[in-house]
Motif scaffolding. Structure first.
Motif, PDB file in Angstrom:
ATOM      1  N   LEU A  39      26.895  37.491  22.811  1.00  0.00           N
ATOM      2  CA  LEU A  39      27.216  37.980  24.150  1.00  0.00           C
ATOM      3  C   LEU A  39      27.168  36.814  25.127  1.00  0.00           C
ATOM      4  N   GLY A  40      28.343  36.381  25.576  1.00  0.00           N
ATOM      5  CA  GLY A  40      28.397  35.358  26.603  1.00  0.00           C
ATOM      6  C   GLY A  40      27.991  35.952  27.940  1.00  0.00           C
ATOM      7  N   THR A  41      27.145  35.250  28.665  1.00  0.00           N
ATOM      8  CA  THR A  41      26.616  35.787  29.915  1.00  0.00           C
ATOM      9  C   THR A  41      26.649  34.742  31.014  1.00  0.00           C
ATOM     10  N   PRO A  42      26.775  35.180  32.269  1.00  0.00           N
ATOM     11  CA  PRO A  42      26.457  34.256  33.356  1.00  0.00           C
ATOM     12  C   PRO A  42      24.943  34.129  33.433  1.00  0.00           C
ATOM     13  N   HIS A  43      24.462  33.105  34.062  1.00  0.00           N
ATOM     14  CA  HIS A  43      23.032  33.040  34.323  1.00  0.00           C
ATOM     15  C   HIS A  43      22.778  33.887  35.574  1.00  0.00           C
ATOM     16  N   LEU A  44      22.021  34.958  35.415  1.00  0.00           N
ATOM     17  CA  LEU A  44      21.862  35.930  36.489  1.00  0.00           C
ATOM     18  C   LEU A  44      21.268  35.312  37.746  1.00  0.00           C
ATOM     19  N   SER A  45      20.511  34.239  37.588  1.00  0.00           N
ATOM     20  CA  SER A  45      19.918  33.581  38.753  1.00  0.00           C
ATOM     21  C   SER A  45      20.977  33.005  39.676  1.00  0.00           C
ATOM     22  N   GLY A  46      22.175  32.782  39.146  1.00  0.00           N
ATOM     23  CA  GLY A  46      23.234  32.192  39.950  1.00  0.00           C
ATOM     24  C   GLY A  46      24.180  33.197  40.571  1.00  0.00           C
ATOM     25  N   LEU A  47      23.968  34.493  40.342  1.00  0.00           N
ATOM     26  CA  LEU A  47      24.843  35.508  40.917  1.00  0.00           C
ATOM     27  C   LEU A  47      24.549  35.685  42.403  1.00  0.00           C
ATOM     28  N   PRO A  48      25.502  36.212  43.158  1.00  0.00           N
ATOM     29  CA  PRO A  48      25.298  36.393  44.606  1.00  0.00           C
ATOM     30  C   PRO A  48      24.105  37.288  44.918  1.00  0.00           C
ATOM     31  N   ASP A  49      23.652  37.209  46.169  1.00  0.00           N
ATOM     32  CA  ASP A  49      22.468  37.957  46.581  1.00  0.00           C
ATOM     33  C   ASP A  49      22.630  39.460  46.410  1.00  0.00           C
ATOM     34  N   GLY A  50      23.859  39.946  46.416  1.00  0.00           N
ATOM     35  CA  GLY A  50      24.091  41.381  46.283  1.00  0.00           C
ATOM     36  C   GLY A  50      23.855  41.931  44.890  1.00  0.00           C
ATOM     37  N   SER A  52      22.199  43.517  41.765  1.00  0.00           N
ATOM     38  CA  SER A  52      21.059  44.405  41.542  1.00  0.00           C
ATOM     39  C   SER A  52      20.914  44.653  40.052  1.00  0.00           C
ATOM     40  N   ALA A  53      19.685  44.659  39.563  1.00  0.00           N
ATOM     41  CA  ALA A  53      19.452  44.886  38.136  1.00  0.00           C
ATOM     42  C   ALA A  53      19.992  46.238  37.694  1.00  0.00           C
ATOM     43  N   VAL A  54      20.114  47.186  38.610  1.00  0.00           N
ATOM     44  CA  VAL A  54      20.642  48.515  38.268  1.00  0.00           C
ATOM     45  C   VAL A  54      22.064  48.406  37.728  1.00  0.00           C
ATOM     46  N   SER A  55      22.805  47.407  38.207  1.00  0.00           N
ATOM     47  CA  SER A  55      24.195  47.255  37.767  1.00  0.00           C
ATOM     48  C   SER A  55      24.301  46.832  36.311  1.00  0.00           C
ATOM     49  N   LYS A 251      32.583  41.484  43.011  1.00  0.00           N
ATOM     50  CA  LYS A 251      32.665  42.927  42.766  1.00  0.00           C
ATOM     51  C   LYS A 251      31.637  43.323  41.705  1.00  0.00           C
ATOM     52  N   LEU A 252      30.374  43.265  42.068  1.00  0.00           N
ATOM     53  CA  LEU A 252      29.317  43.537  41.100  1.00  0.00           C
ATOM     54  C   LEU A 252      28.769  44.955  41.199  1.00  0.00           C
ATOM     55  N   ASP A 253      29.282  45.749  42.134  1.00  0.00           N
ATOM     56  CA  ASP A 253      28.815  47.133  42.228  1.00  0.00           C
ATOM     57  C   ASP A 253      29.612  48.004  41.266  1.00  0.00           C
ATOM     58  N   GLY A 254      29.131  49.202  40.979  1.00  0.00           N
ATOM     59  CA  GLY A 254      29.833  50.101  40.072  1.00  0.00           C
ATOM     60  C   GLY A 254      29.989  49.483  38.698  1.00  0.00           C
ATOM     61  N   ALA A 255      31.232  49.435  38.231  1.00  0.00           N
ATOM     62  CA  ALA A 255      31.509  48.858  36.907  1.00  0.00           C
ATOM     63  C   ALA A 255      31.809  47.370  36.999  1.00  0.00           C
ATOM     64  N   GLY A 256      31.588  46.780  38.165  1.00  0.00           N
ATOM     65  CA  GLY A 256      31.972  45.385  38.364  1.00  0.00           C
ATOM     66  C   GLY A 256      31.269  44.416  37.446  1.00  0.00           C
ATOM     67  N   LEU A 257      29.957  44.607  37.234  1.00  0.00           N
ATOM     68  CA  LEU A 257      29.230  43.673  36.375  1.00  0.00           C
ATOM     69  C   LEU A 257      29.690  43.806  34.927  1.00  0.00           C
TER      70      LEU A 257
END
Length: 353
Positions: A39-50, A52-55, A251-257
């Motif tokens: 599973l290729g992933t971004p480093h979550l620490s580098g994502l924008p302030d918006g 949320s782990a819920v996503s 666009k990290l809300d909803g299905a964005g992530l």
């Protein structure tokens, strides 16, 4: 043309094809080879302030439905961090950058990293089907002493909330550390540890490797090397990749992530990573071969990481394995691990639908 030159010309035109080995491990798979999902992933620490782990919930649901029995992370193991600390002059700044200092856990448990690593292995070898809360707290403390924060968090998350307190080797400082890790923006904790606890696993496996850093450490103070890397990374494909990532991260809300993870794990992404970075480095001609030295470090690191994943899989032949790693590693992991007899790759696109 002289006779000697003519002979050289004829020899050159009739040169044999490059040697290729006849033995292909990838063609000789075990009938029940263990499935591996990278599973290729971004480093979550580098994502924008918006962010949320819920996503992460839609992603976690799909990974949980696949039911891996082994989870590996891009984290340096406690023993490897201990080695980096012991040989710090050879690896300047590496320990401080990639490792957590387990001294608080050593004070609480009396165990240094080698002793804690051995003790964790002993405990897991005789681990009961239904351990008491005190046993989980103790194992969490031992994992922390061994430098394995993500595995300690697995034990913490498997405890009922009321049982997440000091005792059995955990003091107030360590419980505070574990509580902090539950919300820390890091895929090793928010994805790997969370998923492992949800699936009833006891630990995750740290497979990152920075011993390869010794191959380029002596170049860190070389202004020419640093300038070459900046020049290499300033290319059209890299700029297009950065723009695409920025659009996904907006666009990290909803299905964005989940859409971001689908993009990061599409077949085209591995080639984009190569063209924007390592391929550009190979094509960068300098007398000092800076680009080729950089690629040598990268390939060595990935080979050693792949070996660590294979070692984790070897302990449970046939078990499904999820390897969570920065997206630029994904293509290399799949290419290297596909050569293994007892490994069969799983398609991330299918699993993330």
């Amino acid at each position: 043309m002289s006779l000697f030159a003519a002979l050289l010309f004829v020899a050159g035109t009739n040169a044999p094809p490059p040697y290729a080995p006849s033995f292909d491990p990838a063609a000789l798979k075990a009938g029940t080879a263990g499935e591996l999902l990278v599973l290729g992933t971004p480093h979550l620490s580098g994502l924008p302030d918006g962010f949320s782990a819920v996503s992460l919930d839609p992603l976690l649901a799909r990974l949980a439905a696949w039911k891996p029995r082994i989870i590996t992370i891009e984290g340096v193991s406690g023993p490897d961090c201990d080695m980096l600390l012991s040989y710090k002059p050879l690896y300047p700044d590496v320990y401080d950058t990639y490792c957590w200092d387990p001294e608080p856990a050593r004070k609480a448990t009396g165990l240094d990293v080698p002793a804690a690593t051995a003790e964790a292995g002993r405990l897991l070898a005789a681990w009961p089907a239904n351990p008491a809360a005190a046993e989980r707290r103790h194992l969490a403390a031992v994992f922390l002493a061994g430098g394995e924060q993500a595995s300690a968090l697995v034990q913490w998350l498997r405890l009922p909330t009321a049982e997440r307190h000091a005792g059995d080797g955990l003091d107030a400082a360590l419980t505070e550390r574990l509580d902090t890790l539950t919300t820390r923006r890091n895929e090793n904790f928010l994805i790997a540890s969370t998923l492992a606890a949800r699936l009833g696993l006891e630990r995750v496996y740290s497979v990152d490797d920075h011993s390869a850093d010794a191959t380029t450490a002596w170049l860190n103070d070389d202004a020419g090397f640093n300038a070459a890397l900046q020049r290499i990374w300033n290319n059209p494909v890299a700029k297009e990749r950065a723009a695409a990532d920025k659009a996904l991260e907006a666009k990290l809300d909803g299905a964005g992530l989940l859409d971001l993870y689908r993009a990061y794990n599409s077949p085209a992404t591995a080639r984009v990573a190569y063209d924007s970075d390592f391929g550009a480095a190979l094509a960068d001609a300098t007398p000092q071969n800076y680009g080729r030295r950089y690629v040598g470090w990268w390939e060595t690191r990935n080979l050693r990481m792949a070996a660590n994943i294979r070692a984790a899989m070897a302990a449970q032949p046939g078990a499904r394995t999820l390897s969570i790693v920065g997206a630029s590693h994904k293509g290399y992991f799949e290419a290297y691990l596909n050569r293994m007899h007892d490994v069969r790759l799983a398609d991330a696109e299918t699993i993330l639908k």
